[in-house]
Write a protein that holds these residues in place. Structure first.
Motif, PDB file in Angstrom:
ATOM      1  N   LEU A  49     -14.671  11.827  -3.454  1.00 19.02           N
ATOM      2  CA  LEU A  49     -14.350  10.827  -4.479  1.00 19.02           C
ATOM      3  C   LEU A  49     -13.092  11.222  -5.249  1.00 19.02           C
ATOM      4  O   LEU A  49     -12.212  10.393  -5.492  1.00 19.02           O
ATOM      5  CB  LEU A  49     -15.531  10.664  -5.442  1.00 19.02           C
ATOM      6  CG  LEU A  49     -16.796  10.032  -4.835  1.00 19.02           C
ATOM      7  CD1 LEU A  49     -17.955  10.109  -5.813  1.00 19.02           C
ATOM      8  CD2 LEU A  49     -16.539   8.592  -4.411  1.00 19.02           C
ATOM      9  N   ALA A  50     -12.995  12.514  -5.581  1.00 18.79           N
ATOM     10  CA  ALA A  50     -11.838  12.990  -6.340  1.00 18.79           C
ATOM     11  C   ALA A  50     -10.556  12.840  -5.523  1.00 18.79           C
ATOM     12  O   ALA A  50      -9.497  12.535  -6.072  1.00 18.79           O
ATOM     13  CB  ALA A  50     -12.044  14.441  -6.744  1.00 18.79           C
ATOM     14  N   LEU A  51     -10.659  13.026  -4.223  1.00 14.86           N
ATOM     15  CA  LEU A  51      -9.472  12.933  -3.354  1.00 14.86           C
ATOM     16  C   LEU A  51      -9.096  11.483  -3.044  1.00 14.86           C
ATOM     17  O   LEU A  51      -8.093  11.225  -2.389  1.00 14.86           O
ATOM     18  CB  LEU A  51      -9.727  13.670  -2.025  1.00 14.86           C
ATOM     19  CG  LEU A  51      -9.765  15.203  -2.083  1.00 14.86           C
ATOM     20  CD1 LEU A  51     -10.232  15.768  -0.754  1.00 14.86           C
ATOM     21  CD2 LEU A  51      -8.391  15.754  -2.447  1.00 14.86           C
ATOM     22  N   LYS A  52      -9.924  10.560  -3.505  1.00  9.54           N
ATOM     23  CA  LYS A  52      -9.727   9.130  -3.204  1.00  9.54           C
ATOM     24  C   LYS A  52      -9.533   8.944  -1.695  1.00  9.54           C
ATOM     25  O   LYS A  52      -8.570   8.302  -1.247  1.00  9.54           O
ATOM     26  CB  LYS A  52      -8.541   8.569  -3.991  1.00  9.54           C
ATOM     27  CG  LYS A  52      -8.756   8.675  -5.490  1.00  9.54           C
ATOM     28  CD  LYS A  52      -7.720   7.893  -6.243  1.00  9.54           C
ATOM     29  CE  LYS A  52      -8.065   7.932  -7.724  1.00  9.54           C
ATOM     30  NZ  LYS A  52      -6.974   7.697  -8.594  1.00  9.54           N
ATOM     31  N   THR A  53     -10.436   9.540  -0.946  1.00  9.12           N
ATOM     32  CA  THR A  53     -10.332   9.542   0.518  1.00  9.12           C
ATOM     33  C   THR A  53     -10.203   8.130   1.083  1.00  9.12           C
ATOM     34  O   THR A  53     -10.950   7.227   0.697  1.00  9.12           O
ATOM     35  CB  THR A  53     -11.595  10.217   1.110  1.00  9.12           C
ATOM     36  OG1 THR A  53     -11.675  11.520   0.557  1.00  9.12           O
ATOM     37  CG2 THR A  53     -11.543  10.290   2.614  1.00  9.12           C
ATOM     38  N   LYS A  54      -9.233   7.962   1.998  1.00  7.37           N
ATOM     39  CA  LYS A  54      -9.089   6.686   2.706  1.00  7.37           C
ATOM     40  C   LYS A  54      -9.444   6.914   4.173  1.00  7.37           C
ATOM     41  O   LYS A  54      -9.243   7.994   4.696  1.00  7.37           O
ATOM     42  CB  LYS A  54      -7.649   6.172   2.579  1.00  7.37           C
ATOM     43  CG  LYS A  54      -7.251   5.900   1.140  1.00  7.37           C
ATOM     44  CD  LYS A  54      -6.317   4.715   1.056  1.00  7.37           C
ATOM     45  CE  LYS A  54      -5.750   4.543  -0.336  1.00  7.37           C
ATOM     46  NZ  LYS A  54      -6.705   3.943  -1.261  1.00  7.37           N
ATOM     47  N   HIS A  55      -9.966   5.868   4.816  1.00  2.00           N
ATOM     48  CA  HIS A  55     -10.458   6.012   6.193  1.00  2.00           C
ATOM     49  C   HIS A  55      -9.609   5.204   7.146  1.00  2.00           C
ATOM     50  O   HIS A  55     -10.088   4.317   7.840  1.00  2.00           O
ATOM     51  CB  HIS A  55     -11.930   5.582   6.268  1.00  2.00           C
ATOM     52  CG  HIS A  55     -12.766   6.215   5.198  1.00  2.00           C
ATOM     53  ND1 HIS A  55     -13.241   7.504   5.299  1.00  2.00           N
ATOM     54  CD2 HIS A  55     -13.183   5.757   3.986  1.00  2.00           C
ATOM     55  CE1 HIS A  55     -13.912   7.807   4.199  1.00  2.00           C
ATOM     56  NE2 HIS A  55     -13.881   6.761   3.394  1.00  2.00           N
ATOM     57  N   LYS A  56      -8.324   5.492   7.156  1.00  3.09           N
ATOM     58  CA  LYS A  56      -7.406   4.683   7.983  1.00  3.09           C
ATOM     59  C   LYS A  56      -7.482   5.117   9.436  1.00  3.09           C
ATOM     60  O   LYS A  56      -7.702   6.276   9.727  1.00  3.09           O
ATOM     61  CB  LYS A  56      -6.000   4.840   7.457  1.00  3.09           C
ATOM     62  CG  LYS A  56      -5.809   4.087   6.141  1.00  3.09           C
ATOM     63  CD  LYS A  56      -4.373   4.197   5.670  1.00  3.09           C
ATOM     64  CE  LYS A  56      -4.183   3.410   4.396  1.00  3.09           C
ATOM     65  NZ  LYS A  56      -2.877   3.603   3.791  1.00  3.09           N
TER      66      LYS A  56
END
Ligand SMILES: CCC(=O)SCCNC(=O)CCNC(=O)[C@H](O)C(C)(C)COP(=O)(O)OP(=O)(O)OC[C@H]1O[C@@H](n2cnc3c(N)ncnc32)[C@H](O)[C@@H]1OP(=O)(O)O
Length: 302
Positions: free
Chosen positions: A295-302
């Motif tokens: 959550l802190a890394l604002k993970t994106k799943h591209k």
């Protein structure tokens, strides 16, 4: 010594993580059966030889080796006891994520040691040995680790059953899995038939058991028994297996163990029980370190 705790639900069972978390009665998990279990151990000790070696690596992947090369890694009685002890050890390895099961010296396992099989001729003792192995292999499959059998050479009889007690099977291109039981006047008794039906379906299981059919890598992949083929000669099959497994074991141990638990409960429990377990397991990772970090890394799943 009791083999494992009885009937505790998954989430409370932190010490012996996966062994016996289902509430269903399991013969070797009942205190009443401890004496009987000790009797089986005494009998198994009469057939020594070989070893089951376990290496727990810092990567979180353990390596278990069936080691009895002069008998093509057949299971002696003492190896059956050692297998149970190693499974017990893995049940309490909380940092673990994966397990590779392999045979020593380029072959997987040729099943029961036929010298022991010949000596244990009465059905009662045969059944006790079978129950002991059935229980141990059930616990092996239920470990909260993603497991893979690295099959080089031959996996015959009980060796084929051992391979089905892992989540995945990788074969070298010359390897063969064969349920030879019918040729020995037997059927699987270590839980191999029940697991095989779940892996390949009842039609294919019937063909493999009734025909004692040899499963090579191509046929194995067609029916879903084999998950990948390793190229002999091109590098080390163990290194290749570790690389293959790492696609599933990369990341946080609690999350990977949680994945195995929800899949296991989906496979083995009724829908209602599986949904309850899934909720509980979800609660163990929600707000956990891996979740907060993502959550802190604002993970994106591209
Ligand atoms: C749960 C039910 C079961 O598991 S019943 C057992 C099912 N397994 C079997 O029937 C395996 C019988 N063995 C074989 O078919 C062959 O030995 C296989 C494994 C194909 C290997 O053949 P090959 O490469 O020619 O070697 P080999 O026969 O010379 O064997 C080398 C030595 O190993 C031994 N060995 C092999 N398997 C077992 C076994 N299951 N139990 C006890 N000993 C076994 C062989 O007897 C041979 O020993 P030795 O060199 O003659 O002293």
């Amino acid at each position: 010594m009791a083999l494992c705790s009885v009937g505790r639900p998954l989430l409370q069972n932190t010490q012996r993580a996966s062994g016996c978390f289902f509430k269903r009665k399991q013969t070797f998990c009942c205190k009443a059966n401890v004496a009987q279990e000790e009797e089986v151990r005494l009998k198994l000790r009469l057939f020594p030889g070989g070893s089951i070696d376990l290496q727990k690596q810092e990567s979180g992947i353990a390596l278990m080796t069936v080691n009895n090369p002069s008998r093509m890694n057949a299971f002696s009685g003492s190896m059956m006891i050692e297998l149970e002890e190693r499974v017990c050890e893995l049940e309490s390895w909380t940092e673990g994520k994966g397990l590779i099961v392999q045979g020593a010296a380029g072959t997987f396992c040729s099943g029961s040691d036929l010298n022991a099989v010949r000596a244990i001729s009465n059905p009662q003792d045969g059944m006790k040995m079978c129950m002991f192995m059935q229980n141990t292999l059930t616990r092996l499959l239920r470990l909260p680790l993603i497991s893979v059998a690295l099959v080089e050479g031959k996996a015959l009889g009980g060796g084929a059953e051992l391979a089905t007690a892992c989540d995945f099977r990788l074969l070298t291109s010359d390897a063969v899995i064969q349920f030879v039981h019918k040729h020995m006047g037997l059927v699987p008794g270590w839980g191999g038939a029940a697991r095989l039906v779940r892996i390949v379906g009842s039609q294919n299981a019937l063909k493999l058991l009734a025909g004692a059919k040899k499963v090579d890598p191509d046929f194995g992949q067609q029916i879903g028994l084999v998950d990948g083929v390793l190229t002999v000669g091109e590098g080390n099959s163990l290194v290749e297996t570790e690389r293959w497994l790492s696609q599933f074991t990369k990341g946080s141990a609690p999350v990977i163990r949680a994945v195995k638990k929800v899949v296991l409960s989906g496979r083995e429990l009724s829908l209602d029980e599986a949904l309850t377990t899934e909720r509980h397991v979800f609660g163990t990772v929600w707000g956990g370190p891996a979740n907060l970090e993502a959550l802190a890394l604002k993970t994106k799943h591209k």
